[in-house]
Design a protein around this motif. Structure first.
Motif, mmCIF file in Angstrom:
data_model
loop_
_atom_site.group_PDB
_atom_site.id
_atom_site.type_symbol
_atom_site.label_atom_id
_atom_site.label_comp_id
_atom_site.label_asym_id
_atom_site.label_seq_id
_atom_site.Cartn_x
_atom_site.Cartn_y
_atom_site.Cartn_z
ATOM 1 N N GLN A 38 0.827 -1.209 0.000
ATOM 2 C CA GLN A 38 0.000 0.000 0.000
ATOM 3 C C GLN A 38 0.858 1.255 0.000
ATOM 4 O OE1 GLN A 38 -3.312 0.226 -0.266
ATOM 5 N NE2 GLN A 38 -3.192 2.503 -0.202
ATOM 6 N N LYS A 39 1.892 1.238 0.825
ATOM 7 C CA LYS A 39 2.795 2.403 0.861
ATOM 8 C C LYS A 39 3.524 2.576 -0.474
ATOM 9 C CE LYS A 39 3.677 2.458 5.856
ATOM 10 N NZ LYS A 39 4.708 2.340 6.907
ATOM 11 N N LEU A 40 3.881 1.431 -1.134
ATOM 12 C CA LEU A 40 4.561 1.522 -2.427
ATOM 13 C C LEU A 40 3.634 2.150 -3.466
ATOM 14 C CD1 LEU A 40 6.878 0.907 -4.337
ATOM 15 C CD2 LEU A 40 5.954 -1.412 -4.616
ATOM 16 N N THR A 41 2.378 1.706 -3.421
ATOM 17 C CA THR A 41 1.413 2.275 -4.390
ATOM 18 C C THR A 41 1.270 3.784 -4.190
ATOM 19 O OG1 THR A 41 0.197 0.177 -4.485
ATOM 20 C CG2 THR A 41 -0.984 2.175 -5.182
ATOM 21 N N GLU A 42 1.168 4.171 -2.927
ATOM 22 C CA GLU A 42 1.028 5.606 -2.631
ATOM 23 C C GLU A 42 2.279 6.377 -3.036
ATOM 24 O OE1 GLU A 42 0.093 5.779 1.459
ATOM 25 O OE2 GLU A 42 -1.996 5.078 1.209
ATOM 26 N N ALA A 43 3.467 5.779 -2.784
ATOM 27 C CA ALA A 43 4.721 6.445 -3.122
ATOM 28 C C ALA A 43 4.869 6.595 -4.642
ATOM 29 C CB ALA A 43 5.898 5.675 -2.533
ATOM 30 N N MET A 44 4.477 5.515 -5.373
ATOM 31 C CA MET A 44 4.555 5.582 -6.829
ATOM 32 C C MET A 44 3.614 6.650 -7.392
ATOM 33 S SD MET A 44 6.873 3.503 -7.891
ATOM 34 C CE MET A 44 6.430 3.287 -9.609
ATOM 35 N N LYS A 45 2.428 6.690 -6.785
ATOM 36 C CA LYS A 45 1.468 7.718 -7.231
ATOM 37 C C LYS A 45 2.015 9.120 -6.966
ATOM 38 C CE LYS A 45 -3.358 9.046 -6.773
ATOM 39 N NZ LYS A 45 -4.658 8.751 -6.095
ATOM 40 N N ALA A 46 2.609 9.296 -5.770
ATOM 41 C CA ALA A 46 3.178 10.604 -5.423
ATOM 42 C C ALA A 46 4.334 10.944 -6.353
ATOM 43 C CB ALA A 46 3.629 10.608 -3.974
ATOM 44 N N ALA A 47 5.136 9.902 -6.717
ATOM 45 C CA ALA A 47 6.267 10.148 -7.624
ATOM 46 C C ALA A 47 5.769 10.546 -9.001
ATOM 47 C CB ALA A 47 7.145 8.907 -7.700
ATOM 48 N N ASP A 48 4.696 9.847 -9.457
ATOM 49 C CA ASP A 48 4.126 10.209 -10.776
ATOM 50 C C ASP A 48 3.595 11.652 -10.776
ATOM 51 O OD1 ASP A 48 4.747 7.759 -11.803
ATOM 52 O OD2 ASP A 48 2.746 6.887 -11.466
ATOM 53 N N LEU A 49 2.911 12.021 -9.689
ATOM 54 C CA LEU A 49 2.402 13.404 -9.586
ATOM 55 C C LEU A 49 3.548 14.419 -9.582
ATOM 56 C CD1 LEU A 49 -0.469 12.912 -6.966
ATOM 57 C CD2 LEU A 49 -0.696 13.314 -9.437
ATOM 58 N N ALA A 50 4.648 14.047 -8.909
ATOM 59 C CA ALA A 50 5.796 14.949 -8.853
ATOM 60 C C ALA A 50 6.417 15.124 -10.238
ATOM 61 C CB ALA A 50 6.826 14.427 -7.863
ATOM 62 N N LEU A 51 6.490 13.971 -10.982
ATOM 63 C CA LEU A 51 7.021 14.072 -12.358
ATOM 64 C C LEU A 51 6.105 14.917 -13.239
ATOM 65 C CD1 LEU A 51 8.266 10.394 -12.917
ATOM 66 C CD2 LEU A 51 9.662 12.469 -12.676
ATOM 67 N N LYS A 52 4.770 14.747 -13.055
ATOM 68 C CA LYS A 52 3.821 15.574 -13.815
ATOM 69 C C LYS A 52 3.975 17.041 -13.459
ATOM 70 C CE LYS A 52 0.203 16.152 -16.497
ATOM 71 N NZ LYS A 52 0.014 17.568 -16.327
ATOM 72 N N ALA A 53 4.237 17.333 -12.216
ATOM 73 C CA ALA A 53 4.438 18.719 -11.785
ATOM 74 C C ALA A 53 5.697 19.295 -12.425
ATOM 75 C CB ALA A 53 4.516 18.788 -10.266
ATOM 76 N N VAL A 54 6.745 18.461 -12.545
ATOM 77 C CA VAL A 54 7.982 18.917 -13.201
ATOM 78 C C VAL A 54 7.697 19.240 -14.674
ATOM 79 C CG1 VAL A 54 10.263 18.184 -13.974
ATOM 80 C CG2 VAL A 54 9.536 17.716 -11.631
ATOM 81 N N GLU A 55 6.920 18.315 -15.316
ATOM 82 C CA GLU A 55 6.594 18.527 -16.729
ATOM 83 C C GLU A 55 5.776 19.813 -16.905
ATOM 84 O OE1 GLU A 55 4.242 16.241 -20.388
ATOM 85 O OE2 GLU A 55 4.642 15.200 -18.502
ATOM 86 N N ASP A 56 4.811 20.029 -16.014
ATOM 87 C CA ASP A 56 4.007 21.258 -16.085
ATOM 88 C C ASP A 56 4.871 22.490 -15.851
ATOM 89 O OD1 ASP A 56 1.805 19.718 -16.581
ATOM 90 O OD2 ASP A 56 1.048 19.777 -14.509
ATOM 91 N N ALA A 57 5.813 22.403 -14.916
ATOM 92 C CA ALA A 57 6.698 23.525 -14.620
ATOM 93 C C ALA A 57 7.601 23.830 -15.820
ATOM 94 C CB ALA A 57 7.526 23.235 -13.376
ATOM 95 N N GLU A 58 8.064 22.757 -16.486
ATOM 96 C CA GLU A 58 8.898 22.974 -17.675
ATOM 97 C C GLU A 58 8.099 23.664 -18.786
ATOM 98 O OE1 GLU A 58 10.228 19.051 -18.549
ATOM 99 O OE2 GLU A 58 12.058 19.203 -17.314
ATOM 100 N N ASN A 59 6.839 23.224 -18.979
ATOM 101 C CA ASN A 59 5.984 23.863 -19.994
ATOM 102 C C ASN A 59 5.712 25.332 -19.639
ATOM 103 O OD1 ASN A 59 5.834 21.521 -21.526
ATOM 104 N ND2 ASN A 59 3.973 20.790 -20.482
ATOM 105 N N SER A 60 5.446 25.575 -18.355
ATOM 106 C CA SER A 60 5.208 26.950 -17.901
ATOM 107 C C SER A 60 6.448 27.815 -18.114
ATOM 108 C CB SER A 60 4.789 26.968 -16.429
ATOM 109 O OG SER A 60 3.562 26.292 -16.250
ATOM 110 N N LEU A 61 7.619 27.225 -17.880
ATOM 111 C CA LEU A 61 8.870 27.957 -18.076
ATOM 112 C C LEU A 61 9.055 28.295 -19.563
ATOM 113 C CD1 LEU A 61 11.524 29.139 -17.083
ATOM 114 C CD2 LEU A 61 12.532 26.830 -17.239
ATOM 115 N N LYS A 62 8.744 27.318 -20.439
ATOM 116 C CA LYS A 62 8.868 27.587 -21.875
ATOM 117 C C LYS A 62 7.935 28.714 -22.306
ATOM 118 C CE LYS A 62 10.257 22.883 -23.235
ATOM 119 N NZ LYS A 62 9.870 21.672 -23.990
#
Length: 477
Positions: A282-306
């Motif tokens: 359960q903790k792994l699933t939550e951690a993976m989900k949080a990691a995916d959200l963090a990667l999506k946030a990075v992608e959004d930040a990169e697009n915003s920067l562009k």
């Protein structure tokens, strides 16, 4: 106006006059000269010259050096409606003047000035007939007046054209004030454009700075999101390891319990391991989900920067264009300021001197102020006789002085005498006596009747031919 260059004169001045309502124009003039040579009319086209250096106004008979000049193709004339002539000088009454040698003419002049015209005006008669006297005409501020032209005894009779060369001093002239006003209007308009360009550059600079701040903000946000993503990935990696460990422990416990199903303590440990494994998963699933959200946030930040970087690039280009326009506007403002200052300086009223030519005036000079209406040119007289010769005159040009009449007998002729008489002032006819002696020389004799007069201090002599025939009277023996 046609110009007549009389006998004894070699130069004349052509006066070109434009009316008050003459339309603006630029054209070439053709000048033709006509003369009678050996009884035939001869016409020649004028050749045109142009001065190649500056010259100063030369008063009559000043003996200044001639102006350097060169031959040119044509005589170009430009009529402008921009600036009316400040002074108009007119002489005469629009008709040919007439007098004779010894005559004096009172010539009227009129001066018209535009409103505000000031300054002193002098006049010099140019192209006047030879051996005439004309004083300098001190017109001053007069609107009208007259000057006197005196004809001498040595002036060749004929038709002449002359003019009055006016010279204006101290005229207050403002050169092209309309241009100064137009230059000031243009200067103000360009100054307004420059002020707007300054304001525009300030606004575009603020916008570019704002876009630069936004880029920095998005850069910082991207850094933060990347850091957070790394943390989430690390958490997911740890969760993965914990889950793998819990699974391994569960398998170990299950294998041990499978060998000894009777061991309740071992069965309890299997149950605990299953719970621990599920919790780790359960903790792994939550951690993976949080990691995916963090990667999506990075992608959004990169697009915003562009987007922010593109907005900044656009703002920088707009700012560069605005600065270029401001620089051009500043250069144009400098030119406009300089031009307006120059035209304002040029339009400041100042005292100037200039020439004011009058219209041309024609004068017809006769040889004598009298006309002989009646005087025989042939006489036939016998020896020993006397004859009365009537003479009748017409007085011209207000001539009222005495006229002396003498008979001129050629040398070698004797016995003939003519009465010397004087036609009194204001009289026009008289008789004089010619006496032929008994011994007068017989034959045809070419005599003359001499009329002498003084017109305004000028002694004039007119000789009229007289063919005189003496008829011989034979004496009786």
């Amino acid at each position: 106006e046609p110009v007549t260059i009389g006998p004894g004169n070699t130069m004349g001045t052509l006066i070109l006059t434009t009316s008050d309502n003459a339309p603006p124009a630029t054209t070439n003039l053709t000048v033709k000269a006509t003369a009678v040579i050996d009884g035939k009319a001869v016409t020649r086209n004028a050749r045109y010259g142009n001065s190649v250096g500056t010259s100063r106004f030369a008063q009559p008979n000043s003996n200044l050096p001639s102006v350097m000049s060169r031959i040119v193709d044509g005589l170009r004339v430009c009529v402008t409606d921009y600036d009316p002539a400040p002074i108009k000088l007119t002489i005469g009454e629009g008709k040919t003047l007439k007098t004779s040698r010894g005559g004096k003419l009172k010539i009227p002049y009129q001066v018209e000035k535009v409103e505000g015209s000031t300054g002193n005006l002098n006049g010099f008669v140019l192209d006047s007939p030879p051996q005439t006297t004309v004083p300098q005409v001190n017109i001053g501020a007069n609107a009208e007046g007259e000057f006197e032209l005196t004809v001498r005894a040595l002036t060749p009779p004929g038709v002449y054209t002359f003019y009055l060369a006016g010279y204006s001093q101290g005229y207050r002239y403002a050169r092209n004030p309309e241009m100064a006003e137009a230059a000031k209007t243009r200067q103000d308009r360009i100054a307004e454009i420059y002020a707007k360009s300054q304001k525009d550059v300030q606004e575009k600079t603020a916008d570019a700075n704002s876009k630069s701040t936004a880029v920095q903000t998005e850069t910082n946000k991207l850094t933060q999101e990347k850091s957070k993503s790394l943390q989430m990935v690390a958490v997911a990696t740890a969760a993965q390891a914990a889950a793998d460990k819990a699974t391994a422990e569960l398998k170990q416990k299950e294998d041990a319990f499978a060998s000894n199903r009777e061991d309740k303590a071992l069965g309890q440990m299997v149950a605990q391991s299953k719970a621990a494994d599920q919790q780790a998963r359960q903790k792994l699933t939550e951690a993976m989900k949080a990691a995916d959200l963090a990667l999506k946030a990075v992608e959004d930040a990169e697009n915003s920067l562009k987007v922010a970087q593109q907005a900044k690039l656009t703002a920088d280009e707009i700012l560069a264009s605005a600065r270029e326009f401001q620089q051009q506007a500043q250069q144009e403002k400098q030119k406009a300021d300089q031009f307006a200052s120059q035209k304002k300086s040029e339009s400041n009223p100042r005292n100037i001197n200039f020439h004011v030519p009058s219209n041309s005036l024609t004068i017809n000079i006769d040889e004598f102020p009298i006309q002989v209406d009646s005087l025989t040119d042939k006489l036939m007289v016998k020896q020993g006789e006397k004859v009365e010769v009537p003479i009748k005159l017409t007085r011209l040009y207000d001539f009222a002085a005495n006229v002396s009449v003498q008979t001129q007998i050629p040398s070698g002729v004797s016995g003939i005498s003519g009465q010397s008489i004087t036609i009194p002032a204001n009289k026009s006819e008289l008789k004089f006596l010619i006496t032929v002696q008994d011994n007068a020389t017989v034959g045809d004799h070419q005599c003359s009747v001499r009329l002498q007069m003084n017109f305004n201090g000028q002694n004039l002599t007119m000789d009229r031919p007289l063919s005189f025939t003496v008829v011989e009277v034979k004496k009786e023996e």
